[in-house]
Design an enzyme around this catalytic site. Structure first.
Site, PDB file in Angstrom:
ATOM      1  N   HIS A 129       0.799  -1.233   0.000  1.00 39.36           N
ATOM      2  CA  HIS A 129       0.000   0.000   0.000  1.00 39.36           C
ATOM      3  C   HIS A 129       0.826   1.275   0.000  1.00 39.36           C
ATOM      4  O   HIS A 129       0.276   2.360   0.218  1.00 39.36           O
ATOM      5  CB  HIS A 129      -0.927   0.047   1.215  1.00 39.36           C
ATOM      6  CG  HIS A 129      -2.019  -0.966   1.192  1.00 39.36           C
ATOM      7  ND1 HIS A 129      -3.255  -0.723   0.634  1.00 39.36           N
ATOM      8  CD2 HIS A 129      -2.065  -2.230   1.648  1.00 39.36           C
ATOM      9  CE1 HIS A 129      -4.014  -1.792   0.762  1.00 39.36           C
ATOM     10  NE2 HIS A 129      -3.312  -2.729   1.381  1.00 39.36           N
ATOM     11  N   LYS A 189      -8.071  14.341   4.514  1.00 42.10           N
ATOM     12  CA  LYS A 189      -7.282  13.103   4.524  1.00 42.10           C
ATOM     13  C   LYS A 189      -6.237  13.276   5.605  1.00 42.10           C
ATOM     14  O   LYS A 189      -6.120  14.365   6.181  1.00 42.10           O
ATOM     15  CB  LYS A 189      -6.638  12.853   3.155  1.00 42.10           C
ATOM     16  CG  LYS A 189      -5.883  14.071   2.585  1.00 42.10           C
ATOM     17  CD  LYS A 189      -5.354  13.805   1.173  1.00 42.10           C
ATOM     18  CE  LYS A 189      -6.350  14.073   0.076  1.00 42.10           C
ATOM     19  NZ  LYS A 189      -6.501  12.982  -0.876  1.00 42.10           N
ATOM     20  N   ARG A 190      -5.463  12.219   5.914  1.00 38.32           N
ATOM     21  CA  ARG A 190      -4.404  12.378   6.897  1.00 38.32           C
ATOM     22  C   ARG A 190      -3.468  13.514   6.489  1.00 38.32           C
ATOM     23  O   ARG A 190      -3.233  13.726   5.298  1.00 38.32           O
ATOM     24  CB  ARG A 190      -3.621  11.068   7.039  1.00 38.32           C
ATOM     25  CG  ARG A 190      -4.408   9.987   7.774  1.00 38.32           C
ATOM     26  CD  ARG A 190      -4.726  10.403   9.201  1.00 38.32           C
ATOM     27  NE  ARG A 190      -3.524  10.420   9.996  1.00 38.32           N
ATOM     28  CZ  ARG A 190      -3.232   9.547  10.951  1.00 38.32           C
ATOM     29  NH1 ARG A 190      -4.082   8.599  11.276  1.00 38.32           N
ATOM     30  NH2 ARG A 190      -2.106   9.645  11.633  1.00 38.32           N
ATOM     31  N   LYS A 228       1.152  14.393   0.933  1.00 34.76           N
ATOM     32  CA  LYS A 228      -0.205  14.724   0.452  1.00 34.76           C
ATOM     33  C   LYS A 228      -0.350  16.228   0.188  1.00 34.76           C
ATOM     34  O   LYS A 228      -1.329  16.682  -0.372  1.00 34.76           O
ATOM     35  CB  LYS A 228      -1.251  14.258   1.463  1.00 34.76           C
ATOM     36  CG  LYS A 228      -1.306  12.735   1.627  1.00 34.76           C
ATOM     37  CD  LYS A 228      -2.346  12.332   2.662  1.00 34.76           C
ATOM     38  CE  LYS A 228      -2.321  10.848   3.017  1.00 34.76           C
ATOM     39  NZ  LYS A 228      -2.989   9.986   2.029  1.00 34.76           N
ATOM     40  N   THR A 285      -8.392   6.890  -2.162  1.00 38.00           N
ATOM     41  CA  THR A 285      -9.751   6.391  -2.355  1.00 38.00           C
ATOM     42  C   THR A 285     -10.769   7.501  -2.125  1.00 38.00           C
ATOM     43  O   THR A 285     -11.906   7.395  -2.578  1.00 38.00           O
ATOM     44  CB  THR A 285     -10.036   5.207  -1.404  1.00 38.00           C
ATOM     45  OG1 THR A 285      -9.498   5.506  -0.115  1.00 38.00           O
ATOM     46  CG2 THR A 285      -9.427   3.926  -1.920  1.00 38.00           C
ATOM     47  N   LYS A 342     -14.607   8.748  -3.760  1.00 38.55           N
ATOM     48  CA  LYS A 342     -15.810   9.111  -2.983  1.00 38.55           C
ATOM     49  C   LYS A 342     -16.351  10.462  -3.424  1.00 38.55           C
ATOM     50  O   LYS A 342     -17.566  10.660  -3.550  1.00 38.55           O
ATOM     51  CB  LYS A 342     -15.483   9.146  -1.488  1.00 38.55           C
ATOM     52  CG  LYS A 342     -15.151   7.775  -0.922  1.00 38.55           C
ATOM     53  CD  LYS A 342     -14.470   7.835   0.447  1.00 38.55           C
ATOM     54  CE  LYS A 342     -13.761   6.511   0.713  1.00 38.55           C
ATOM     55  NZ  LYS A 342     -12.837   6.536   1.844  1.00 38.55           N
TER      56      LYS A 342
HETATM   57  C1  OAK Z   1      -0.643   2.756   6.093  1.00 37.50           C
HETATM   58  C2  OAK Z   1       0.349   2.181   6.836  1.00 37.50           C
HETATM   59  C3  OAK Z   1       1.410   1.539   6.217  1.00 37.50           C
HETATM   60  C4  OAK Z   1       1.444   1.460   4.847  1.00 37.50           C
HETATM   61  C5  OAK Z   1       0.447   2.036   4.099  1.00 37.50           C
HETATM   62  C6  OAK Z   1      -0.597   2.680   4.716  1.00 37.50           C
HETATM   63  C7  OAK Z   1      -1.708   3.294   3.955  1.00 37.50           C
HETATM   64  O1  OAK Z   1      -2.706   3.697   4.511  1.00 37.50           O
HETATM   65  N1  OAK Z   1      -1.606   3.364   2.627  1.00 37.50           N
HETATM   66  C8  OAK Z   1      -2.702   3.877   1.840  1.00 37.50           C
HETATM   67  O2  OAK Z   1      -3.469   2.785   1.379  1.00 37.50           O
HETATM   68  C9  OAK Z   1      -4.616   3.167   0.664  1.00 37.50           C
HETATM   69  C10 OAK Z   1      -5.390   1.933   0.328  1.00 37.50           C
HETATM   70  O3  OAK Z   1      -4.689   1.141  -0.573  1.00 37.50           O
HETATM   71  C11 OAK Z   1      -4.204   3.964  -0.582  1.00 37.50           C
HETATM   72  O4  OAK Z   1      -5.370   4.406  -1.232  1.00 37.50           O
HETATM   73  C12 OAK Z   1      -3.340   5.154  -0.180  1.00 37.50           C
HETATM   74  O5  OAK Z   1      -2.860   5.805  -1.333  1.00 37.50           O
HETATM   75  C13 OAK Z   1      -2.179   4.696   0.676  1.00 37.50           C
HETATM   76  O6  OAK Z   1      -1.462   5.809   1.167  1.00 37.50           O
END
Ligand code: OAK
Length: 838
Positions: free
Chosen positions: A373, A566-567, A572, A677, A681
């Site tokens: 991710h 978002k965070r 970002k 995501t 939305k």
């Molecule tokens: C959180 C902790 C460790 C590694 C990744 C994440 C995370 O939230 N990644 C996010 O995952 C989402 C779902 O796949 C993506 O849409 C986001 O772009 C990504 O930052």
């Protein structure tokens, strides 16, 4: 003990089977019964919380009968199941979702009205289940909804944190973190005190010879008990109700050690208990960042070991041979957090079940799939070898063996490339040595996927490049993320959902989102556009009211609402947004009153949490609030610009915010946002977006058309060169951005020193996130947004066209792709009328 009722007595059970309510009267009866018996209250003592509790209990009863039958059906048919292992499930509220998914929200609305309550007020009593940080956790929640809706036999496994993500308060413009007491009353979970697993930690490994065979025996130094809590997951318009099993930690052997207690050692007895409970106490509040804390590793192993024990126990009931395990079980790793599951399964098969290493390893690798991710280096998990050795001595040995066999095979295939071994080793030969969890996850899985096309390409060409050479390209695949239209359209935006249904032949589009394409033929329909615009306006009025209630600032709903929620993270680029807002403010200030009259009023809305230890992210929040404090009271500006920071952004707030946006911002440095995501939305709710060529923005553009999105900024392929140039060439800052910085440094938005690090990051420290490089393009593109918004008729047409082309982004499509490409599982057909029979 055999707990199954013998055949002759089953007749009595069948005679007395539970029937769920189906109409208003039945619902009211259940509510009154729960108020009076379960809650021990009455009509003279029933507030909105009691009404919420009783309504939830009524629906919970209903779900649980479906849940039981779903489990019976799945057990009886004994087909392959999917297990989704995620350290985060960002579920949000359950009641509204349950009512809509079982199709009885109207019944509840009428029933509650007769009993003296407004359903909106009742729904709002529920505290969000916020067991996640952001995108990764919310994706897991959307996937559970789709798995149930599509009738897949699937379980989620996670941790039952006592405290989810913290509650954010803004005090004097700064973020303050407050604990999230969500478990005070939670009718949606079922404690299973009979489903427990003892989890080992620490200790040592001894070799023993049994029947001529040497085996490793792990003698634990500490044992903690895992207790299961089950959460029913209802599918939409189907009786399938799947299970989310969350583990809670407890001292093993009772509340606390009475031996110690009685001998006067009170402190240590209580300390043991507390140490055990600490494991599931709190969610680590970092998004896209891994800080390598021992307790986090304990959480990971605790959860993974309990889940695998449960999965293996279930498999063993079918008395199949171990080689059939991958035909019965697919386990998906949501990022690397559950990677120890690979090692744990190998340990169970070799040390406990006595399989040969190679045979066991074949079973393990056929079982697991791994989803990546993020490509951000600071988020890639690595654990010090010493820590793993101490906490999980046997697992470290197994990791070394996995690595040895893997490196031997690499050496054979690439005999001339010595450096390859160093690069791909699961053990990084650093000081201290580290276990690279992503590499372990790749080696132990049969498929690895990214979450959007660009991201899946990037992992193949950058961080996992060598592994593509080793395994070939087929091990790597893409599954572009999606969202559930049930929560993110039907629940969040009921009026728009209803309008869409009226043009798409009913509610079928909620189960087949491609049916949205029927909207396109109505784009020219004046009346339809008008109704569409009215709904957007009403949603903006609702958000404006929330803004007034929570911040005291009055915003005009006729303004363009520009949203970034978002965070908070440098990648970002909320800083790019707020610098752009300052630029707009300065431009407005420089105008004559006559010129100002021609400008379009705008509300810039921000929301999101910063990780408590992420200092720069907290400074960004402070700057946004400081700019708001100045701009919002500037009488020259009035309605032309308002800057709002919404406190405590979470899932239920997102459900209110997404439907109220005109334009939303998805402006990460190209190549950094794996997918995103919220972009999906916002478009699905009839808002347009401004964004970089990053993550799923690219595929959204492909689907909805270039003329319906505002793209800007440098491309991912140019990022590396730009960064290099910043560091080694001469780095000149965009002149408009320079003016913004000068204004901040003049003290216009408070003590300049507070923001000096943010400015220095761009001016002096190489502008890693390319804020200056993209600034001009960003400002220009916002001017295009203004121009486009002036033509409301065209704007609405763009929104409708975009929504009509969003079918691809449903999480149902994702789940079908995972099922086909990675899990090899099929849905279980349900007969809606059969109750006892499978
Ligand atoms: C959180 C902790 C460790 C590694 C990744 C994440 C995370 O939230 N990644 C996010 O995952 C989402 C779902 O796949 C993506 O849409 C986001 O772009 C990504 O930052």
């Amino acid at each position: 003990v055999e707990a199954s009722i013998p055949e002759p007595q089953r007749e009595a059970w069948k005679r007395n089977q539970i029937t769920s309510f189906t109409d208003k009267d039945g619902f009211e009866k259940e509510v009154v019964r729960h108020v009076e018996t379960t809650l021990a209250r009455s009509m003279f003592n029933c507030d909105e919380i009691a009404a919420y509790s009783a309504t939830s209990l009524a629906f919970r009863d209903r779900l649980i009968t479906h849940w039981n039958r779903t489990q019976q059906r799945q057990t009886y048919r004994d087909t392959k199941r999917v297990y989704y292992l995620s350290l985060e499930f960002l579920m949000g509220r359950a009641l509204d979702n349950a009512m809509l998914n079982v199709g009885l929200k109207n019944v509840a609305q009428d029933g509650l009205a007769e009993l003296g309550f407004r359903i909106e007020d009742v729904v709002k009593q529920e505290h969000d289940a916020a067991l996640g940080n952001g995108g990764l956790g919310r994706l897991a929640a959307c996937f559970l909804d789709s798995l149930a809706t599509l009738n897949f036999p699937a379980w989620g496994y996670g941790l039952r944190y006592r405290y989810g993500i913290f509650k954010q308060e803004i005090i004097d413009g700064y973020q303050v973190e407050v604990p999230d007491y969500w478990l005070d009353f939670n009718p949606w979970e079922f404690p299973r005190h009979d489903v427990t697993v003892d989890i080992q930690f620490f200790g040592q490994v001894n070799k023993k010879t049994v029947g001529g065979k040497t085996i490793s025996v792990w003698e634990a130094g500490e044992i903690v008990q895992a207790v299961a809590y089950d959460v029913p997951i209802p599918g939409y318009d189907t009786p399938t109700t799947n299970n989310l099993r969350l583990w809670s930690s407890k001292a093993s052997g009772g509340e606390f050690d009475f031996q110690k207690f009685n001998s006067g050692d009170y402190e240590s007895s209580v300390a043991d208990q507390q140490r055990a409970e600490t494991i599931s106490a709190v969610l680590y509040p970092n998004d896209n960042l891994e800080r390598g804390k021992e307790l986090r590793l304990k959480q990971q192993y605790f959860w993974v070991a309990a889940s695998l024990y449960d999965i293996v126990r279930r498999f063993k009931k079918s008395r199949r041979s171990w080689n059939e395990f991958p035909d019965q079980v697919a386990i998906q790793l949501n990022d690397t957090h559950p990677t120890l599951a690979i090692v744990e399964l190998q340990r169970i098969l070799v040390d406990i079940e006595g399989l040969e290493w190679d045979n066991a390893w074949e079973i393990v690798t056929s079982t697991f799939g791994y989803t990546n991710h993020t490509v951000l280096p600071e988020a890639l998990e690595k654990w010090p070898v010493g820590l793993v050795q101490h906490l999980l001595p046997r697992h470290l040995q197994i990791i070394y063996d996995i690595n040895l066999f893997f490196l031997q095979s690499v050496e054979k295939a690439f005999p001339d490339d010595r450096d390859m071994l160093r690069r791909v080793s699961i053990i990084e030969e650093s000081q201290p040595k580290m276990v690279r969890m992503a590499f372990l996850a790749i080696v132990g899985s049969h498929k690895v996927n990214g979450v959007a096309e660009l991201h899946s390409d990037l992992i193949k060409t950058t961080i996992f490049k060598d592994f593509v050479e080793i395994y070939g390209p087929d091990k790597f695949t893409n599954v572009t993320n999606g969202i559930t239209p049930r929560r993110w359209l039907h629940q969040a935006n009921p009026r728009l959902s209803e309008l869409i249904a009226s043009k798409c032949g009913g509610n079928d589009f909620l189960k087949d989102l491609t049916l949205l394409n029927q909207l396109e033929k109505h784009v020219e329909d004046k009346q339809f556009r008008k109704e569409w615009a009215e709904i957007k306006y009403a949603n903006k009025v609702r958000l404006a009211k929330h803004i007034k209630d929570t911040t005291g600032v009055v915003v005009n709903p006729a303004s363009l609402f520009d949203v970034q929620v978002k965070r908070i993270h440098e990648y970002k680029r909320q800083q790019l947004n707020i610098f752009g807002v300052i630029h707009r403010y300065l431009s407005l200030k420089a105008m004559t009153p006559d010129q100002r009259k021609k400008q379009l009023p705008r509300v810039s809305i921000f929301g999101g949490k910063a990780a408590p230890g992420y200092w720069m992210a907290k400074q960004i929040i402070h700057l946004i609030n400081s700019v708001g404090a100045v701009v919002n009271k500037d009488e020259d500006i009035g309605d032309l610009l308002k800057v709002i920071f919404l406190e405590d952004y979470n899932v239920s707030k997102a459900e209110m915010i997404c439907p109220a946006s005109d334009i939303s911002e998805h402006i990460s440095t190209a190549g950094t946002e794996a997918s995103g995501t919220s972009n999906m939305k916002f478009v699905l709710n009839g808002g347009l977006i401004i964004g970089t060529c990053d993550g799923a923005n690219i595929e959204i553009t492909r689907e909805i058309g270039e003329s319906n999105i505002f793209l800007f900024g440098n491309l991912s392929e140019d990022v590396e060169d730009l960064r290099h140039a910043h560091t080694y060439g001469s780095h000149t800052i965009d002149s408009d951005l320079d003016k913004v910085f000068n204004e901040i440094e003049k003290g216009t938005f408070g003590t300049p020193h507070d923001f000096s690090a943010m400015i220095a990051a761009v001016r002096q420290h190489g502008d890693y996130y390319l804020v200056s490089d993209d600034f001009h393009s960003y400002i220009e593109t916002h001017q295009l947004v203004d121009e486009a918004y002036r033509n409301q008729d065209e704007w609405i047409a763009k929104c409708i066209t975009s929504v009509s082309r969003m079918g691809f982004f449903t999480s149902d499509r994702c789940i079908n792709e995972y099922a086909e490409e990675i899990w090899n599982v099929e849905p279980l057909a349900v007969d809606r009328h059969s109750i006892w029979g499978p």
